[in-house]
Design a protein around this motif. Sequence first.
Motif, PDB file in Angstrom:
ATOM      1  N   GLN A 274      17.292 -30.074 101.767  1.00 32.93           N
ATOM      2  CA  GLN A 274      17.468 -30.453 100.362  1.00 32.93           C
ATOM      3  C   GLN A 274      18.578 -29.623  99.715  1.00 32.93           C
ATOM      4  O   GLN A 274      19.404 -30.157  98.967  1.00 32.93           O
ATOM      5  CB  GLN A 274      16.154 -30.268  99.595  1.00 32.93           C
ATOM      6  N   ALA A 275      18.575 -28.340  99.999  1.00 34.60           N
ATOM      7  CA  ALA A 275      19.609 -27.460  99.443  1.00 34.60           C
ATOM      8  C   ALA A 275      20.987 -27.872  99.947  1.00 34.60           C
ATOM      9  O   ALA A 275      21.959 -27.893  99.187  1.00 34.60           O
ATOM     10  CB  ALA A 275      19.316 -26.007  99.801  1.00 34.60           C
ATOM     11  N   ALA A 276      21.064 -28.223 101.212  1.00 34.57           N
ATOM     12  CA  ALA A 276      22.341 -28.635 101.798  1.00 34.57           C
ATOM     13  C   ALA A 276      22.886 -29.877 101.098  1.00 34.57           C
ATOM     14  O   ALA A 276      24.063 -29.928 100.729  1.00 34.57           O
ATOM     15  CB  ALA A 276      22.163 -28.898 103.292  1.00 34.57           C
ATOM     16  N   ARG A 277      22.020 -30.872 100.908  1.00 34.61           N
ATOM     17  CA  ARG A 277      22.455 -32.095 100.221  1.00 34.61           C
ATOM     18  C   ARG A 277      22.932 -31.770  98.812  1.00 34.61           C
ATOM     19  O   ARG A 277      23.967 -32.256  98.365  1.00 34.61           O
ATOM     20  CB  ARG A 277      21.321 -33.115 100.185  1.00 34.61           C
ATOM     21  N   ARG A 278      22.179 -30.946  98.128  1.00 31.17           N
ATOM     22  CA  ARG A 278      22.522 -30.614  96.741  1.00 31.17           C
ATOM     23  C   ARG A 278      23.829 -29.826  96.649  1.00 31.17           C
ATOM     24  O   ARG A 278      24.616 -30.025  95.731  1.00 31.17           O
ATOM     25  CB  ARG A 278      21.374 -29.815  96.138  1.00 31.17           C
TER      26      ARG A 278
ATOM     27  N   ILE B 265      26.928 -29.280 101.564  1.00 27.65           N
ATOM     28  CA  ILE B 265      27.280 -28.655 102.835  1.00 27.65           C
ATOM     29  C   ILE B 265      26.236 -29.027 103.874  1.00 27.65           C
ATOM     30  O   ILE B 265      25.181 -29.556 103.538  1.00 27.65           O
ATOM     31  CB  ILE B 265      27.398 -27.107 102.724  1.00 27.65           C
ATOM     32  N   ALA B 266      26.524 -28.766 105.139  1.00 31.03           N
ATOM     33  CA  ALA B 266      25.591 -29.088 106.215  1.00 31.03           C
ATOM     34  C   ALA B 266      24.430 -28.095 106.238  1.00 31.03           C
ATOM     35  O   ALA B 266      24.590 -26.927 105.882  1.00 31.03           O
ATOM     36  CB  ALA B 266      26.319 -29.063 107.558  1.00 31.03           C
ATOM     37  N   GLN B 267      23.254 -28.568 106.686  1.00 35.65           N
ATOM     38  CA  GLN B 267      22.066 -27.703 106.745  1.00 35.65           C
ATOM     39  C   GLN B 267      22.291 -26.448 107.578  1.00 35.65           C
ATOM     40  O   GLN B 267      21.858 -25.367 107.181  1.00 35.65           O
ATOM     41  CB  GLN B 267      20.868 -28.507 107.249  1.00 35.65           C
TER      42      GLN B 267
ATOM     43  N   GLY C 182      22.880 -20.453 107.863  1.00 31.62           N
ATOM     44  CA  GLY C 182      23.762 -19.303 108.048  1.00 31.62           C
ATOM     45  C   GLY C 182      23.889 -18.468 106.793  1.00 31.62           C
ATOM     46  O   GLY C 182      23.819 -17.234 106.848  1.00 31.62           O
ATOM     47  N   LEU C 183      24.063 -19.128 105.655  1.00 28.13           N
ATOM     48  CA  LEU C 183      24.157 -18.403 104.377  1.00 28.13           C
ATOM     49  C   LEU C 183      22.918 -17.550 104.139  1.00 28.13           C
ATOM     50  O   LEU C 183      23.019 -16.384 103.752  1.00 28.13           O
ATOM     51  CB  LEU C 183      24.306 -19.383 103.213  1.00 28.13           C
ATOM     52  N   LEU C 184      21.761 -18.144 104.369  1.00 34.73           N
ATOM     53  CA  LEU C 184      20.518 -17.431 104.120  1.00 34.73           C
ATOM     54  C   LEU C 184      20.292 -16.276 105.099  1.00 34.73           C
ATOM     55  O   LEU C 184      19.489 -15.388 104.830  1.00 34.73           O
ATOM     56  CB  LEU C 184      19.329 -18.407 104.155  1.00 34.73           C
TER      57      LEU C 184
ATOM     58  N   MET D 207      30.715 -20.449  94.495  1.00 37.18           N
ATOM     59  CA  MET D 207      30.488 -20.753  93.073  1.00 37.18           C
ATOM     60  C   MET D 207      30.177 -22.235  92.891  1.00 37.18           C
ATOM     61  O   MET D 207      29.310 -22.595  92.094  1.00 37.18           O
ATOM     62  CB  MET D 207      31.695 -20.335  92.229  1.00 37.18           C
ATOM     63  N   ASP D 208      30.840 -23.086  93.657  1.00 38.78           N
ATOM     64  CA  ASP D 208      30.557 -24.524  93.601  1.00 38.78           C
ATOM     65  C   ASP D 208      29.115 -24.796  94.022  1.00 38.78           C
ATOM     66  O   ASP D 208      28.416 -25.590  93.393  1.00 38.78           O
ATOM     67  CB  ASP D 208      31.536 -25.276  94.509  1.00 38.78           C
ATOM     68  N   CYS D 209      28.655 -24.112  95.066  1.00 38.83           N
ATOM     69  CA  CYS D 209      27.263 -24.265  95.507  1.00 38.83           C
ATOM     70  C   CYS D 209      26.304 -23.872  94.382  1.00 38.83           C
ATOM     71  O   CYS D 209      25.309 -24.562  94.139  1.00 38.83           O
ATOM     72  CB  CYS D 209      26.995 -23.416  96.748  1.00 38.83           C
ATOM     73  N   LEU D 210      26.603 -22.772  93.702  1.00 36.51           N
ATOM     74  CA  LEU D 210      25.731 -22.324  92.609  1.00 36.51           C
ATOM     75  C   LEU D 210      25.704 -23.323  91.454  1.00 36.51           C
ATOM     76  O   LEU D 210      24.641 -23.581  90.892  1.00 36.51           O
ATOM     77  CB  LEU D 210      26.172 -20.949  92.093  1.00 36.51           C
ATOM     78  N   THR D 211      26.850 -23.887  91.114  1.00 36.44           N
ATOM     79  CA  THR D 211      26.847 -24.869  90.021  1.00 36.44           C
ATOM     80  C   THR D 211      26.043 -26.099  90.413  1.00 36.44           C
ATOM     81  O   THR D 211      25.339 -26.666  89.585  1.00 36.44           O
ATOM     82  CB  THR D 211      28.276 -25.275  89.586  1.00 36.44           C
ATOM     83  N   ARG D 212      26.095 -26.479  91.671  1.00 39.66           N
ATOM     84  CA  ARG D 212      25.318 -27.631  92.143  1.00 39.66           C
ATOM     85  C   ARG D 212      23.821 -27.328  92.170  1.00 39.66           C
ATOM     86  O   ARG D 212      23.002 -28.248  92.209  1.00 39.66           O
ATOM     87  CB  ARG D 212      25.794 -28.062  93.518  1.00 39.66           C
TER      88      ARG D 212
END
Length: 111
Positions: A53-57, A60-62, A67-69, A82-87
């Motif tokens: 769900q986070a990836a879709r939002r 980016i790919a799951q 990897g980020l986590l 920053m784009d990920c955070l705004t999403r």
Amino acid sequence: MGKRIIEGVEFEIGSGNVFADLGLPDAEKLKIKSGLVFEIAKAIRRLELTQEQAARRMGIAQPKVSGLLRGDFANFSERKLMDCLTRLGYDIEISVKPAAAETGHLVLAVA
């Protein structure tokens, strides 16, 4: 940084940037990126999202979320984080002002 001894244990006081303390290149950039990744992880937990769900939002790919986590953010730019955070529902404000010293610095302030 300085060394201190408390109860017979010697330790060194850090600078506030573990990456600089370790002597890594681009320590300021790493500090900013790690702060952004920390906020992404908090947002995912707060929103109770699965990695998929986070990836879709975030667009980016799951496996990239996984990897980020785990702290693998070398292939992400600050802009992409920053784009990920705004999403994920965050507002990001960038403030630019003259520095007190000859060379300025980057600061990540989280409300």
